[in-house]
Scaffold this active site. Structure first.
Site, PDB file in Angstrom:
ATOM      1  N   LEU A   1      26.112  45.927   8.808  1.00  0.00           N
ATOM      2  CA  LEU A   1      25.026  45.643   7.879  1.00  0.00           C
ATOM      3  C   LEU A   1      24.087  44.713   8.628  1.00  0.00           C
ATOM      4  O   LEU A   1      24.544  43.751   9.270  1.00  0.00           O
ATOM      5  CB  LEU A   1      25.546  44.947   6.612  1.00  0.00           C
ATOM      6  CG  LEU A   1      26.062  45.832   5.478  1.00  0.00           C
ATOM      7  CD1 LEU A   1      26.641  44.964   4.365  1.00  0.00           C
ATOM      8  CD2 LEU A   1      24.969  46.733   4.934  1.00  0.00           C
ATOM      9  N   ASP A   2      22.794  44.978   8.578  1.00  0.00           N
ATOM     10  CA  ASP A   2      21.887  44.155   9.373  1.00  0.00           C
ATOM     11  C   ASP A   2      21.804  42.729   8.821  1.00  0.00           C
ATOM     12  O   ASP A   2      22.243  42.432   7.720  1.00  0.00           O
ATOM     13  CB  ASP A   2      20.500  44.804   9.486  1.00  0.00           C
ATOM     14  CG  ASP A   2      19.765  44.905   8.158  1.00  0.00           C
ATOM     15  OD1 ASP A   2      19.507  43.849   7.557  1.00  0.00           O
ATOM     16  OD2 ASP A   2      19.447  46.025   7.729  1.00  0.00           O
ATOM     17  N   TYR A   3      21.236  41.870   9.605  1.00  0.00           N
ATOM     18  CA  TYR A   3      21.191  40.429   9.343  1.00  0.00           C
ATOM     19  C   TYR A   3      20.613  40.100   7.969  1.00  0.00           C
ATOM     20  O   TYR A   3      21.099  39.210   7.273  1.00  0.00           O
ATOM     21  CB  TYR A   3      20.351  39.760  10.434  1.00  0.00           C
ATOM     22  CG  TYR A   3      20.264  38.255  10.358  1.00  0.00           C
ATOM     23  CD1 TYR A   3      21.335  37.448  10.733  1.00  0.00           C
ATOM     24  CD2 TYR A   3      19.093  37.639   9.925  1.00  0.00           C
ATOM     25  CE1 TYR A   3      21.246  36.064  10.682  1.00  0.00           C
ATOM     26  CE2 TYR A   3      18.994  36.252   9.865  1.00  0.00           C
ATOM     27  CZ  TYR A   3      20.078  35.476  10.245  1.00  0.00           C
ATOM     28  OH  TYR A   3      19.984  34.105  10.190  1.00  0.00           O
TER      29      TYR A   3
ATOM     30  N   SER B   1      20.498  42.071   5.296  1.00  0.00           N
ATOM     31  CA  SER B   1      21.092  42.817   4.186  1.00  0.00           C
ATOM     32  C   SER B   1      22.391  42.167   3.732  1.00  0.00           C
ATOM     33  O   SER B   1      23.036  41.419   4.471  1.00  0.00           O
ATOM     34  CB  SER B   1      21.359  44.268   4.594  1.00  0.00           C
ATOM     35  OG  SER B   1      20.156  44.924   4.923  1.00  0.00           O
TER      36      SER B   1
END
Length: 246
Positions: free
Chosen positions: A103-105, A107
């Site tokens: 999961l990106d930073y 999100s």
């Protein structure tokens, strides 16, 4: 730490067979025939079955974690930012866990952690088409034409996305939408929303396959129940369920 021999022998036999092997005198610990009910330390003792070394089966661990925004999914971050593993107790971090996908930073939401390499590899393989569901808050409200294009697939960086699901759950200047995809391309949901002119303001993953985030608070985690893992593996991965879960 000493544990029952039957548990150590689970690497090569069912519990019933392990008990039979011990009763038949086929198991030795440090050269001495083991008795039923005996214990041993797999890290220190020499455990043999019919003269062959028995190495204990590593306990498979499956965890769901609610990743907050501003936390990275790597084990170590060169910039010194907090990682998802920092959210776990030290005794759990010792299990050599890794994240299943990312999961990106910016999100938040459901992230799976495990030490089961085959589980992680198969789960993230495109051929499995495991569905992932997100709740996004976006700028504006997509119209029907935009929703239709989103569902059919969008050209993102020269490659069309697979058909997916999208529903507006709350209209307004900052609409809320529910999106389900089965691909795992980098920042895919954000790029798709940008493509239709409704950039993401916040993004949260709420489900992977049949595993739902539920009411788990941000930064919280729990072990997946055996039934959750068993159902997931049987339905999505079509592989043998680990003996410890049966």
């Amino acid at each position: 730490m000493e544990i029952r021999l039957q548990k150590i022998l689970a690497a090569v036999a069912s519990r019933r067979k392990a008990e039979a092997y011990i009763a038949e005198g086929r198991v030795t610990v440090n050269g001495v025939t083991a008795a039923v009910g005996a214990k041993a330390d797999p890290d220190k003792d020499e455990i043999l079955l019919d003269g062959q070394t028995v190495r204990p089966q590593e306990e498979m661990i499956y965890i769901m974690l609610h990743k907050p925004e501003g936390v990275v999914t790597t084990a170590n971050d060169p910039q010194g930012r907090q990682t998802v593993f920092d959210l776990l107790p030290e005794e759990v971090r010792k299990s050599r866990l890794f994240s299943v996908g990312r999961l990106d930073y910016d999100s938040s939401g459901l992230l799976l952690l495990t030490n089961d390499g085959e589980f992680a590899q198969q789960l993230t393989h495109p051929s499995r088409e495991v569905k992932k569901t997100y709740i996004a808050r976006v700028n504006g409200t997509p119209d029907n034409a935009s929703l239709s294009a989103f569902r059919s697939g969008l050209d993102i960086e020269g490659k069309k996305t697979a058909p997916c699901e999208i529903t507006v759950t709350k209209k307004g200047p900052n609409a809320q939408i529910r999106i389900t995809i089965h691909e795992g391309r980098n920042r895919q949901v954000r790029k798709m929303c940008e493509k239709i002119g409704h950039p993401v303001l916040s993004l949260k993953r709420v489900a992977v396959g049949g595993i739902n985030l539920g009411g788990l608070p941000k930064g919280g985690w729990r072990y997946l129940a055996s039934r959750e893992v068993t159902r997931f593996i049987s339905h999505h991965l079509h592989r043998i369920v680990p003996q410890q879960l049966l």
